[in-house]
Motif scaffolding. Structure first.
Motif, PDB file in Angstrom:
ATOM      1  N   GLN A  93       0.824  -1.213   0.000  1.00  0.00           N
ATOM      2  CA  GLN A  93       0.000   0.000   0.000  1.00  0.00           C
ATOM      3  C   GLN A  93       0.855   1.258   0.000  1.00  0.00           C
ATOM      4  O   GLN A  93       0.656   2.168  -0.804  1.00  0.00           O
ATOM      5  CB  GLN A  93      -0.885   0.033   1.249  1.00  0.00           C
ATOM      6  CG  GLN A  93      -2.175  -0.715   1.093  1.00  0.00           C
ATOM      7  CD  GLN A  93      -3.002  -0.650   2.359  1.00  0.00           C
ATOM      8  OE1 GLN A  93      -2.631  -0.031   3.348  1.00  0.00           O
ATOM      9  NE2 GLN A  93      -4.144  -1.297   2.325  1.00  0.00           N
ATOM     10  N   LEU A  94       1.805   1.329   0.948  1.00  0.00           N
ATOM     11  CA  LEU A  94       2.605   2.542   1.108  1.00  0.00           C
ATOM     12  C   LEU A  94       3.400   2.837  -0.162  1.00  0.00           C
ATOM     13  O   LEU A  94       3.381   3.965  -0.676  1.00  0.00           O
ATOM     14  CB  LEU A  94       3.545   2.388   2.315  1.00  0.00           C
ATOM     15  CG  LEU A  94       4.471   3.555   2.637  1.00  0.00           C
ATOM     16  CD1 LEU A  94       3.713   4.863   2.744  1.00  0.00           C
ATOM     17  CD2 LEU A  94       5.225   3.287   3.939  1.00  0.00           C
ATOM     18  N   ALA A  95       4.072   1.831  -0.691  1.00  0.00           N
ATOM     19  CA  ALA A  95       4.852   2.043  -1.915  1.00  0.00           C
ATOM     20  C   ALA A  95       3.928   2.426  -3.072  1.00  0.00           C
ATOM     21  O   ALA A  95       4.251   3.313  -3.868  1.00  0.00           O
ATOM     22  CB  ALA A  95       5.639   0.781  -2.253  1.00  0.00           C
ATOM     23  N   SER A  96       2.764   1.794  -3.142  1.00  0.00           N
ATOM     24  CA  SER A  96       1.839   2.079  -4.249  1.00  0.00           C
ATOM     25  C   SER A  96       1.261   3.488  -4.138  1.00  0.00           C
ATOM     26  O   SER A  96       1.021   4.153  -5.150  1.00  0.00           O
ATOM     27  CB  SER A  96       0.706   1.049  -4.274  1.00  0.00           C
ATOM     28  OG  SER A  96       1.237  -0.246  -4.382  1.00  0.00           O
ATOM     29  N   LEU A  97       1.014   3.940  -2.920  1.00  0.00           N
ATOM     30  CA  LEU A  97       0.496   5.298  -2.731  1.00  0.00           C
ATOM     31  C   LEU A  97       1.525   6.335  -3.171  1.00  0.00           C
ATOM     32  O   LEU A  97       1.182   7.373  -3.742  1.00  0.00           O
ATOM     33  CB  LEU A  97       0.108   5.519  -1.263  1.00  0.00           C
ATOM     34  CG  LEU A  97      -1.181   4.826  -0.833  1.00  0.00           C
ATOM     35  CD1 LEU A  97      -1.327   4.840   0.687  1.00  0.00           C
ATOM     36  CD2 LEU A  97      -2.387   5.504  -1.477  1.00  0.00           C
ATOM     37  N   TYR A  98       2.797   6.059  -2.873  1.00  0.00           N
ATOM     38  CA  TYR A  98       3.850   6.976  -3.318  1.00  0.00           C
ATOM     39  C   TYR A  98       3.910   6.976  -4.845  1.00  0.00           C
ATOM     40  O   TYR A  98       3.990   8.035  -5.475  1.00  0.00           O
ATOM     41  CB  TYR A  98       5.203   6.568  -2.731  1.00  0.00           C
ATOM     42  CG  TYR A  98       6.328   7.473  -3.186  1.00  0.00           C
ATOM     43  CD1 TYR A  98       6.610   8.661  -2.508  1.00  0.00           C
ATOM     44  CD2 TYR A  98       7.080   7.170  -4.322  1.00  0.00           C
ATOM     45  CE1 TYR A  98       7.612   9.512  -2.949  1.00  0.00           C
ATOM     46  CE2 TYR A  98       8.085   8.017  -4.765  1.00  0.00           C
ATOM     47  CZ  TYR A  98       8.347   9.175  -4.076  1.00  0.00           C
ATOM     48  OH  TYR A  98       9.341  10.025  -4.516  1.00  0.00           O
ATOM     49  N   ILE A  99       3.850   5.803  -5.447  1.00  0.00           N
ATOM     50  CA  ILE A  99       3.899   5.682  -6.911  1.00  0.00           C
ATOM     51  C   ILE A  99       2.738   6.456  -7.550  1.00  0.00           C
ATOM     52  O   ILE A  99       2.914   7.203  -8.515  1.00  0.00           O
ATOM     53  CB  ILE A  99       3.839   4.189  -7.317  1.00  0.00           C
ATOM     54  CG1 ILE A  99       5.144   3.489  -6.916  1.00  0.00           C
ATOM     55  CG2 ILE A  99       3.563   4.021  -8.802  1.00  0.00           C
ATOM     56  CD1 ILE A  99       5.062   1.969  -6.971  1.00  0.00           C
ATOM     57  N   LEU A 100       1.554   6.303  -6.968  1.00  0.00           N
ATOM     58  CA  LEU A 100       0.356   6.955  -7.502  1.00  0.00           C
ATOM     59  C   LEU A 100       0.497   8.480  -7.486  1.00  0.00           C
ATOM     60  O   LEU A 100       0.259   9.152  -8.501  1.00  0.00           O
ATOM     61  CB  LEU A 100      -0.866   6.528  -6.671  1.00  0.00           C
ATOM     62  CG  LEU A 100      -2.215   7.113  -7.055  1.00  0.00           C
ATOM     63  CD1 LEU A 100      -2.591   6.738  -8.485  1.00  0.00           C
ATOM     64  CD2 LEU A 100      -3.299   6.635  -6.093  1.00  0.00           C
ATOM     65  N   SER A 101       0.901   9.026  -6.356  1.00  0.00           N
ATOM     66  CA  SER A 101       0.959  10.492  -6.290  1.00  0.00           C
ATOM     67  C   SER A 101       2.172  11.029  -7.055  1.00  0.00           C
ATOM     68  O   SER A 101       2.115  12.132  -7.593  1.00  0.00           O
ATOM     69  CB  SER A 101       0.914  10.991  -4.848  1.00  0.00           C
ATOM     70  OG  SER A 101       1.749  10.261  -4.032  1.00  0.00           O
ATOM     71  N   ALA A 102       3.251  10.253  -7.121  1.00  0.00           N
ATOM     72  CA  ALA A 102       4.410  10.687  -7.918  1.00  0.00           C
ATOM     73  C   ALA A 102       4.021  10.795  -9.390  1.00  0.00           C
ATOM     74  O   ALA A 102       4.394  11.743 -10.087  1.00  0.00           O
ATOM     75  CB  ALA A 102       5.567   9.711  -7.742  1.00  0.00           C
ATOM     76  N   SER A 103       3.237   9.827  -9.859  1.00  0.00           N
ATOM     77  CA  SER A 103       2.766   9.871 -11.241  1.00  0.00           C
ATOM     78  C   SER A 103       1.892  11.098 -11.477  1.00  0.00           C
ATOM     79  O   SER A 103       2.016  11.791 -12.494  1.00  0.00           O
ATOM     80  CB  SER A 103       1.982   8.593 -11.556  1.00  0.00           C
ATOM     81  OG  SER A 103       1.285   8.733 -12.763  1.00  0.00           O
ATOM     82  N   ALA A 104       0.993  11.378 -10.517  1.00  0.00           N
ATOM     83  CA  ALA A 104       0.114  12.542 -10.652  1.00  0.00           C
ATOM     84  C   ALA A 104       0.920  13.837 -10.716  1.00  0.00           C
ATOM     85  O   ALA A 104       0.571  14.769 -11.443  1.00  0.00           O
ATOM     86  CB  ALA A 104      -0.862  12.592  -9.477  1.00  0.00           C
ATOM     87  N   LEU A 105       2.012  13.889  -9.977  1.00  0.00           N
ATOM     88  CA  LEU A 105       2.837  15.099  -9.937  1.00  0.00           C
ATOM     89  C   LEU A 105       3.626  15.291 -11.232  1.00  0.00           C
ATOM     90  O   LEU A 105       4.125  16.369 -11.510  1.00  0.00           O
ATOM     91  CB  LEU A 105       3.804  15.007  -8.748  1.00  0.00           C
ATOM     92  CG  LEU A 105       4.547  16.271  -8.341  1.00  0.00           C
ATOM     93  CD1 LEU A 105       3.582  17.311  -7.783  1.00  0.00           C
ATOM     94  CD2 LEU A 105       5.629  15.967  -7.314  1.00  0.00           C
ATOM     95  N   GLY A 106       3.728  14.224 -12.025  1.00  0.00           N
ATOM     96  CA  GLY A 106       4.436  14.331 -13.293  1.00  0.00           C
ATOM     97  C   GLY A 106       5.831  13.752 -13.252  1.00  0.00           C
ATOM     98  O   GLY A 106       6.651  14.021 -14.128  1.00  0.00           O
ATOM     99  N   ILE A 107       6.127  12.954 -12.224  1.00  0.00           N
ATOM    100  CA  ILE A 107       7.394  12.221 -12.207  1.00  0.00           C
ATOM    101  C   ILE A 107       7.234  11.028 -13.151  1.00  0.00           C
ATOM    102  O   ILE A 107       6.220  10.316 -13.085  1.00  0.00           O
ATOM    103  CB  ILE A 107       7.740  11.776 -10.773  1.00  0.00           C
ATOM    104  CG1 ILE A 107       8.135  13.017  -9.951  1.00  0.00           C
ATOM    105  CG2 ILE A 107       8.847  10.732 -10.765  1.00  0.00           C
ATOM    106  CD1 ILE A 107       8.347  12.756  -8.485  1.00  0.00           C
TER     107      ILE A 107
END
Lengths: 128, 437
Positions: B49-63
């Motif tokens: 969950q934690l790693a996936s949440l970071y991945i999700l918001s990083a993608s939204a930010l444009g990383i």
């Protein structure tokens, strides 16, 4: 970071004579404007009055002046809160007891000027 | 920012979509989207969950580039991250970071994000970071001595401080550990704030960013919840409620999804032009089997709330917040009110049983609106142009996490605290005051 200071002044402590250190902090800053009230000058006074006195002080040095300007910016659409709560009652209602390195005890009340965040609503461009 | 299609030509359609999606953050002064888009970030986790949440918001930010070493990820969240950002490139290696031989996985990374719960990984990454001069953002949730919470700290070469002892897990090898999607949402958001600061040359936190509270007691109640606003805050409040296993949730919002919402409203990549409330409810039901409902309307003084136990205020204007506060006070309903900007947010709770001030009363929303009305009239004469405030994913993710956690604390029979967050201040999380030292 999140050490919650509970209202720590019990009846026994409140009867002791100690100065009051009132700190008005702009937003999330680490340091604020400090006003010291000697015993006998603050006990029965509403905290709100003490804050008005502190914010009206004129003999500020440059650093204090900058902090006061920060506080004023926060209060433009913001409010003074003590530990995230409304300011009512006297300073002793919010005080915690602390002591200096030399062992001198005092009461401490931190008050923050907090500007609430709204969200993404449409605003006139000139506001941004 | 330039994007080429497979023929090597400039992909203008994709470029326009990307600009539209990121428009609300591109307008932030000093924002450097290129630094985010060109970065390669190494992530290690052992909590899907934690790693996936970071991945999700990083993608939204444009990383765009992430290399993740983790035994598992949450497939639905990763799929959402990939659809949200057309240029998102995720390399996922299944496993644990238990030997330096795995070093080369992270070659060329600008920074590491360590979301793991085993000391061997923490130490290997710190050693690698020190040797190569690459920063490590460390974030994790913990449960210890009857308390639960999280810590986030950024290690840079030269910061060989006492704090490092606090961020290395006691257990050296992977094993069972405390996981919490609600607190994980906050950790992911703060870790991404630190990531953004590092990539854009901003200042990271000098101290450990931490939060703790008493362990929650089990609650078997399934309260009936109303989430007002299905925008950025509403999306992450909905996600938090799903992680916390709340099933009776209704989202109310009359807005439709706009492309400029997509830098933070992470579940709407395939819903532009459709109802936010409906899209959010459908997505959460599909991913989490939540059983939520949608109401496509504005919240007004006439909106019936008697059937709800608590209301989450996720709207984007003080005027509606005042109505929510007055309604909840009149009807005796719990109100959890949130608000965000690009760099700050607050979560304030009203419990009618305590007869305290509503969020509108505590924070003086009526005064703000009254003063603004005078100001608006004056300014309207000068300018008719309006622009939305800048907004990013992190503050919404963090504030929403605190909102849901505050409600869980209340349900657990404890007294939740109002929380004020600011991304660039030394004291990032205010839940009360630290004693002076």
């Amino acid at each position: 970071m999140d050490t919650a200071a509970e209202k720590a002044v019990d009846v026994g402590q409140a009867e002791e004579v100690k100065p009051l250190v009132l700190e008005i902090i702009p937003g999330h800053a680490a340091e604020g404007l400090i006003e010291i009230f000697q015993p006998g000058s603050y006990e029965g006074e509403p905290l709100r009055n003490l804050l008005d006195l502190a914010l009206a002080r004129k003999n500020l040095n440059i650093e204090e002046q900058l902090i006061l300007e920060d506080i004023s910016r926060q209060l433009d659409g913001g409010k003074l809160l003590c530990r995230g709560q409304e300011i009512t009652g006297t300073a002793l209602d919010f005080a915690v007891q602390e002591q200096t390195e030399a062992g001198e005890k005092y009461y401490y009340v931190p008050v923050r000027a907090i500007r609430p965040q709204e969200g993404g609503s449409l605003r006139p461009e000139s506001w941004n | 920012m330039a994007q080429m299609n497979r023929s090597g030509e400039l992909d203008t359609g994709n470029l326009m979509m990307s600009h539209g999606r990121l428009e609300r953050q591109l307008r932030i002064e000093g924002w450097n989207q290129n630094a985010l888009e060109n970065a390669k970030i190494g992530v290690v986790g052992d909590d899907d969950q934690l790693a996936s949440l970071y991945i999700l918001s990083a993608s939204a930010l444009g990383i765009n580039k992430l290399v993740v070493l983790s035994p598992a990820l949450t497939p639905q969240l990763v799929e959402t991250a990939e659809k949200l950002n057309p240029r998102f490139n995720l390399v996922h290696i299944e496993g644990f970071y238990t030997h330096p031989v795995l070093d080369e996985i992270f070659d060329g990374c600008n920074l590491f994000v360590d979301l793991s719960h085993y000391g061997l990984c923490n130490k290997l990454l710190l050693e690698k970071a020190c040797r190569e001069g690459v920063p490590v953002v460390r974030g994790f949730c913990f449960e210890l001595d009857g308390e639960q919470g999280f810590k986030v700290f950024t290690y840079l070469k030269g910061r060989e401080w006492q704090e490092l002892y606090e961020i290395i897990s006691d257990r050296n090898l992977p094993g069972s550990h405390f996981e919490d999607g609600v607190l994980g949402n906050i950790v992911a958001g703060i870790a991404l704030e630190e990531t953004k600061a590092l990539l854009m040359g901003g200042r990271v936190s000098d101290e450990i960013i931490s939060y703790r509270r008493k362990k929650l007691s089990e609650s078997r109640r399934q309260p009936n919840l109303l989430v007002v606003g299905a925008g950025a805050l509403g999306v992450f409040v909905g996600l938090g409620l799903a992680f916390a296993d709340f099933k009776r949730v209704t989202f109310i919002d009359s807005d439709n999804v706009d492309v400029t919402n997509l830098n933070r409203q992470v579940f709407f990549h395939d819903a532009v032009g459709t109802s936010k409330a409906h899209a959010l409810s459908s997505k959460l039901n599909q991913i989490f089997d939540m059983g939520s409902m949608a109401r496509l309307e504005d919240f007004t003084r006439g909106t019936a709330v008697s059937s709800y136990d608590a209301i989450f205020d996720c709207v984007d204007n003080f005027e509606t917040r005042i109505i929510l506060s007055e309604t909840c006070k009149h009807e005796g309903k719990v109100l959890v009110s949130g608000g965000t900007s690009a760099e700050a947010g607050q979560a304030v709770i009203f419990n009618p049983v305590e007869n305290g001030l509503t969020p509108a009363e505590l924070l003086g929303f009526s005064d703000i609106v009254r003063n603004r009305q005078v100001d608006t009239l004056r300014r309207a004469e000068a300018s008719c142009s309006h622009q939305p405030d800048p907004s990013v994913v992190m503050t919404n993710q963090i504030t929403a996490g605190f909102m849901v956690d505050a409600y869980r604390v209340l349900l657990s029979g404890q007294r939740p605290k109002n929380i004020f967050y600011h991304s660039t201040s030394p004291d990032k999380i205010l839940t009360g005051e630290r004693n002076r030292t």
